[in-house]
Design a protein around this motif. Structure first.
Motif, mmCIF file in Angstrom:
data_model
loop_
_atom_site.group_PDB
_atom_site.id
_atom_site.type_symbol
_atom_site.label_atom_id
_atom_site.label_comp_id
_atom_site.label_asym_id
_atom_site.label_seq_id
_atom_site.Cartn_x
_atom_site.Cartn_y
_atom_site.Cartn_z
ATOM 1 N N MET A 1 0.775 -1.033 -0.081
ATOM 2 C CA MET A 1 0.129 0.349 0.111
ATOM 3 C C MET A 1 0.964 1.057 -0.487
ATOM 4 S SD MET A 1 -3.322 0.871 2.381
ATOM 5 C CE MET A 1 -3.974 2.578 2.206
ATOM 6 N N SER A 2 1.999 1.680 0.988
ATOM 7 C CA SER A 2 3.073 2.334 0.485
ATOM 8 C C SER A 2 3.377 2.246 -0.861
ATOM 9 C CB SER A 2 3.553 2.533 1.909
ATOM 10 O OG SER A 2 5.325 0.823 1.381
ATOM 11 N N ASP A 3 3.348 1.510 -1.329
ATOM 12 C CA ASP A 3 4.184 2.118 -2.729
ATOM 13 C C ASP A 3 3.710 2.556 -3.566
ATOM 14 O OD1 ASP A 3 5.833 1.008 -4.364
ATOM 15 O OD2 ASP A 3 4.826 -0.229 -5.242
ATOM 16 N N ILE A 4 1.818 2.416 -3.623
ATOM 17 C CA ILE A 4 0.982 2.770 -4.420
ATOM 18 C C ILE A 4 0.859 4.406 -3.888
ATOM 19 C CG2 ILE A 4 -1.754 3.055 -4.940
ATOM 20 C CD1 ILE A 4 -1.900 0.725 -3.747
ATOM 21 N N TRP A 5 1.193 4.652 -2.516
ATOM 22 C CA TRP A 5 0.744 6.400 -1.892
ATOM 23 C C TRP A 5 2.432 6.710 -3.055
ATOM 24 C CZ3 TRP A 5 -2.901 8.538 0.155
ATOM 25 C CH2 TRP A 5 -3.798 8.059 0.410
ATOM 26 N N GLN A 6 3.086 6.240 -2.496
ATOM 27 C CA GLN A 6 4.682 5.996 -3.255
ATOM 28 C C GLN A 6 4.046 6.838 -4.586
ATOM 29 O OE1 GLN A 6 7.401 3.668 -2.147
ATOM 30 N NE2 GLN A 6 7.200 4.776 -0.200
ATOM 31 N N GLN A 7 3.896 5.865 -5.683
ATOM 32 C CA GLN A 7 3.396 6.057 -6.550
ATOM 33 C C GLN A 7 2.587 7.213 -7.191
ATOM 34 O OE1 GLN A 7 2.687 2.148 -8.801
ATOM 35 N NE2 GLN A 7 3.374 1.051 -7.554
ATOM 36 N N LEU A 8 1.577 7.468 -6.541
ATOM 37 C CA LEU A 8 0.483 8.976 -6.639
ATOM 38 C C LEU A 8 1.219 9.480 -6.602
ATOM 39 C CD1 LEU A 8 -2.509 6.906 -5.255
ATOM 40 C CD2 LEU A 8 -2.663 8.003 -7.198
ATOM 41 N N SER A 9 2.021 9.794 -5.750
ATOM 42 C CA SER A 9 2.566 10.940 -5.192
ATOM 43 C C SER A 9 3.878 11.101 -6.701
ATOM 44 C CB SER A 9 3.598 11.350 -4.371
ATOM 45 O OG SER A 9 3.164 11.214 -2.863
ATOM 46 N N ALA A 10 4.854 10.023 -6.849
ATOM 47 C CA ALA A 10 6.061 10.094 -7.970
ATOM 48 C C ALA A 10 5.187 10.942 -9.378
ATOM 49 C CB ALA A 10 6.213 9.358 -8.287
ATOM 50 N N HIS A 11 3.455 10.227 -9.596
ATOM 51 C CA HIS A 11 2.813 10.287 -10.513
ATOM 52 C C HIS A 11 2.758 11.755 -10.682
ATOM 53 C CE1 HIS A 11 0.950 9.494 -14.219
ATOM 54 N NE2 HIS A 11 -0.463 10.038 -13.259
ATOM 55 N N ARG A 12 1.783 12.293 -9.867
ATOM 56 C CA ARG A 12 1.504 14.510 -9.334
ATOM 57 C C ARG A 12 3.012 14.500 -9.802
ATOM 58 N NH1 ARG A 12 -1.990 18.193 -9.908
ATOM 59 N NH2 ARG A 12 -1.365 19.265 -8.167
ATOM 60 N N ALA A 13 4.131 14.528 -9.364
ATOM 61 C CA ALA A 13 4.991 15.356 -9.295
ATOM 62 C C ALA A 13 5.311 15.600 -10.898
ATOM 63 C CB ALA A 13 6.494 14.816 -8.717
ATOM 64 N N ALA A 14 5.078 14.279 -11.637
ATOM 65 C CA ALA A 14 5.683 14.177 -13.261
ATOM 66 C C ALA A 14 4.641 15.362 -14.027
ATOM 67 C CB ALA A 14 5.521 13.003 -13.601
ATOM 68 N N THR A 15 2.816 15.194 -13.144
ATOM 69 C CA THR A 15 1.977 15.946 -14.504
ATOM 70 C C THR A 15 1.440 16.945 -13.488
ATOM 71 O OG1 THR A 15 0.594 14.132 -13.210
ATOM 72 C CG2 THR A 15 1.158 13.514 -14.917
ATOM 73 N N GLU A 16 2.001 17.232 -12.150
ATOM 74 C CA GLU A 16 1.840 18.801 -12.043
ATOM 75 C C GLU A 16 1.232 20.135 -13.156
ATOM 76 O OE1 GLU A 16 3.691 19.348 -8.010
ATOM 77 O OE2 GLU A 16 2.214 20.973 -7.515
ATOM 78 N N ALA A 17 2.231 19.698 -13.731
ATOM 79 C CA ALA A 17 2.510 21.298 -14.659
ATOM 80 C C ALA A 17 1.702 20.881 -15.346
ATOM 81 C CB ALA A 17 4.214 20.925 -15.314
ATOM 82 N N THR A 18 0.924 19.698 -16.372
ATOM 83 C CA THR A 18 -0.076 20.030 -17.051
ATOM 84 C C THR A 18 -1.410 20.259 -16.884
ATOM 85 O OG1 THR A 18 1.014 17.734 -17.122
ATOM 86 C CG2 THR A 18 -1.226 18.127 -18.584
ATOM 87 N N PRO A 19 -1.595 21.219 -17.212
ATOM 88 C CA PRO A 19 -2.555 22.064 -17.483
ATOM 89 C C PRO A 19 -3.948 21.322 -17.825
ATOM 90 C CG PRO A 19 -1.550 23.528 -19.194
ATOM 91 C CD PRO A 19 -0.872 21.997 -18.609
#
Ligand SMILES: O=P(O)(O)OC[C@H]1O[C@](O)(CO)[C@@H](O)[C@@H]1O
Length: 536
Positions: A1-19
């Motif tokens: 489960m902690s892995d999913i949290w990490q993946q979500l955070s990493a994905h957010r960091a990678a896509t945050e700038a996308t309008p």
């Protein structure tokens, strides 16, 4: 489960700038693929920064905590409120008559149906005027005395269902501030008023104090025996008897109904008196339909689960610590206040089920006001403030006033305009053009461009429904109940206790004598100073 949290955070960091607009540009089907329905109710979440990866990870998160089994456990009567060793069965209050839901080996549905029938008989007699006042008249008014879960639901519902209100007028007193009961009773005739004392525990100081004031008010007009004018709703039947309320007008419920989840049963008596047992039944049917959807629909199509997962995304992954609920439906004006108790009393916790500190944020701050009023108050901050606040819009396709259809169209246009504006924003260049058109030039146009631009990319969801009928209203409230449950399961907390309300109550009890002049020397300097300032 902690892995999913990490993946979500990493994905957010990678896509945050996308309008947000890029998501629509890349996917012509985005609205269809990022919306879901339960019956005729639609949840549009396409104006959030979720993409397929984020959504899949969120669904995995729900699966990793076995959300579906937890739903089944709740609805089947397991004692999931572990700190109070209680089942959590508000869903049983609206379950079909032939459902079987067992607590400690006993099917609780027949008992629920029996009390519902008693409520129906009493509400009908009151509405028809066959249950009469001490002096043989029809009751014109009902005053419900309760607070928190014994007040907020019925207050919200009687406003929401105003077009169906054909029974006696309903009034509500909650605050211990004597101003509240004073002002409510001031407009009423005790000779034709019924007082309903609503308290799960029948110990809540506000309710017991207001009940005593109301009884004295009745006695002042009707003499010592005012029992005809009293009814009670509680789990504590010994205490209702001690207050002199005849058993025939006491509507009981069990401790497995949480206060903030209780308006589906006897706490809903004022709603039933207002709109009648039939409309109340439709309200229950709407919530039961949402229960079934929550239990049976796959997570990707499950409105409460999706709303909960979006809440987790915004709160834990994007770091947005509050959410605004904005009903474009004046009759839902008390929905935000209702949700403040439902959501914040349920999920405002810092420890997991095992008592250990939570590794991440739990319940966000929930607030809101109906649109369009909020637009002329706090929307400035939503659009241009430094914090991002995810918003939740609610809107009906039609109102109850066909003669005012134009006003409903204005309402819809405003609702859609707000979610669009939050998403699109306005660029600095565009803002500068506007400034120039308004007569600014050079550095003045630059300066004004800063003030006239909007960052955009502010996420929102929209809940759209045909019309605010009793059925739809039941669906809406159950949708939010189950959203709160979904989030609570993901955070690993007990959403059904409320230990955080205890300390203030205890201290108030100890402070009362000091307010009345007893020694306060052991108190802190601030409390002593304030006691002195407030002494009369
Ligand atoms: O119905 P009761 O027992 O008077 O409690 C009123 C409210 O007080 C609370 O216990 C919080 O103080 C709520 O959970 C509840 O809805």
């Amino acid at each position: 489960m902690s892995d999913i949290w990490q993946q979500l955070s990493a994905h957010r960091a990678a896509t945050e700038a996308t309008p947000l607009t890029d998501y629509f540009a890349q996917d012509a089907d985005r609205f269809a693929r990022y919306s879901a329905s339960a019956g005729e109710m639609l949840l549009d979440y396409s104006k959030t920064a979720l993409d397929d990866t984020a959504r899949d990870l969120l669904v995995q998160l729900a699966e990793s905590v076995d959300l579906k089994s937890r739903i089944a456990a709740m609805m089947s009567g397991a004692k999931i409120n572990s700190t109070e060793n209680r089942a959590v069965l508000h869903t049983a209050l609206r379950a079909p008559k032939d459902a079987v839901v067992e607590v400690d080996g006993e099917n609780v549905v027949p008992g629920i149906q029996k009390v519902l029938a008693q409520m129906g008989a009493f509400a009908t007699a009151l509405r028809e005027g066959s249950y009469q006042t001490k002096t043989g008249k029809a009751f014109t008014d009902v005053v419900n005395i309760g607070i928190g879960g014994s007040d907020l639901g019925p207050v919200m519902a009687t406003l929401a269902l105003a077009p169906y209100h054909d029974g006696p007028a309903c009034h509500f007193v909650s605050n211990v501030d004597g101003a509240h009961i004073h002002d409510v009773l001031a407009g009423l005739n005790p000779e034709t008023t019924l007082v309903v004392i609503a308290s799960k525990t029948f110990t809540t100081i506000e309710t017991m104090t207001n009940a005593e004031t109301a009884i004295q008010w009745l006695k002042g007009a009707l003499g010592e025996d005012v029992s005809t004018h009293l009814a009670a709703v509680s789990t504590a039947l010994d205490k209702t008897a001690a207050m002199g309320i005849p058993d025939a007008r006491v509507f009981g419920f069990a401790d497995w109904v949480g206060g903030r989840y209780s308006m589906w049963g006897p706490i809903g008596l004022p709603i039933m008196i207002a709109v009648g047992p039939e409309a109340f039944g439709e309200f229950l049917a709407g919530s039961a339909a949402m229960d079934q959807h929550f239990r049976d629909a796959p997570l990707m199509e499950n409105l409460p689960a999706l709303l909960g997962l979006i809440g987790v995304w915004h709160n834990n992954i994007c770091g947005y610590g509050s959410r605004a609920v904005l009903p474009y439906d004046q009759r839902l004006s008390r929905l935000p206040a209702y949700l403040q108790q439902l959501d914040m009393e349920s999920n405002g916790k810092s420890v997991a089920l095992d008592g250990s500190p939570l590794p991440r944020a739990s319940g966000p701050v929930v607030w809101g006001e109906p649109g369009t009023n909020g637009q002329h108050a706090f929307y400035q901050l939503l659009h241009q403030g430094t914090q991002v606040i995810p918003t939740e819009f609610l809107i009906a396709a039609t109102g109850h006033e066909p003669e005012l259809a134009h006003q409903h169209n204005l309402l819809k246009a405003n609702c859609l305009a707000q979610s669009e504006a939050l998403m699109l924003g306005r660029s600095w260049d565009e803002a500068r053009e506007i400034a120039i058109a308004r007569g600014f030039d050079g550095v003045d146009a630059d300066r004004m461009a800063g003030h006239l631009s909007f960052p955009g990319n502010r996420p929102s969801v929209t809940i759209a429904y045909p019309k605010l009928t009793p059925f739809v209203f039941g669906q809406i409230v159950a949708l939010y109940e189950h959203r709160v449950f979904t989030e609570g399961v993901i955070w690993g907390i007990n959403s059904f206790d409320q230990w955080g309300v205890e300390l203030g109550k205890e201290l108030a009890t100890r402070l009362l004598p000091m307010v009345e002049g007893a020694d306060a020397s052991q108190k802190d300097a601030s409390t002593r100073g304030l006691l002195a300032k407030l002494s009369t």
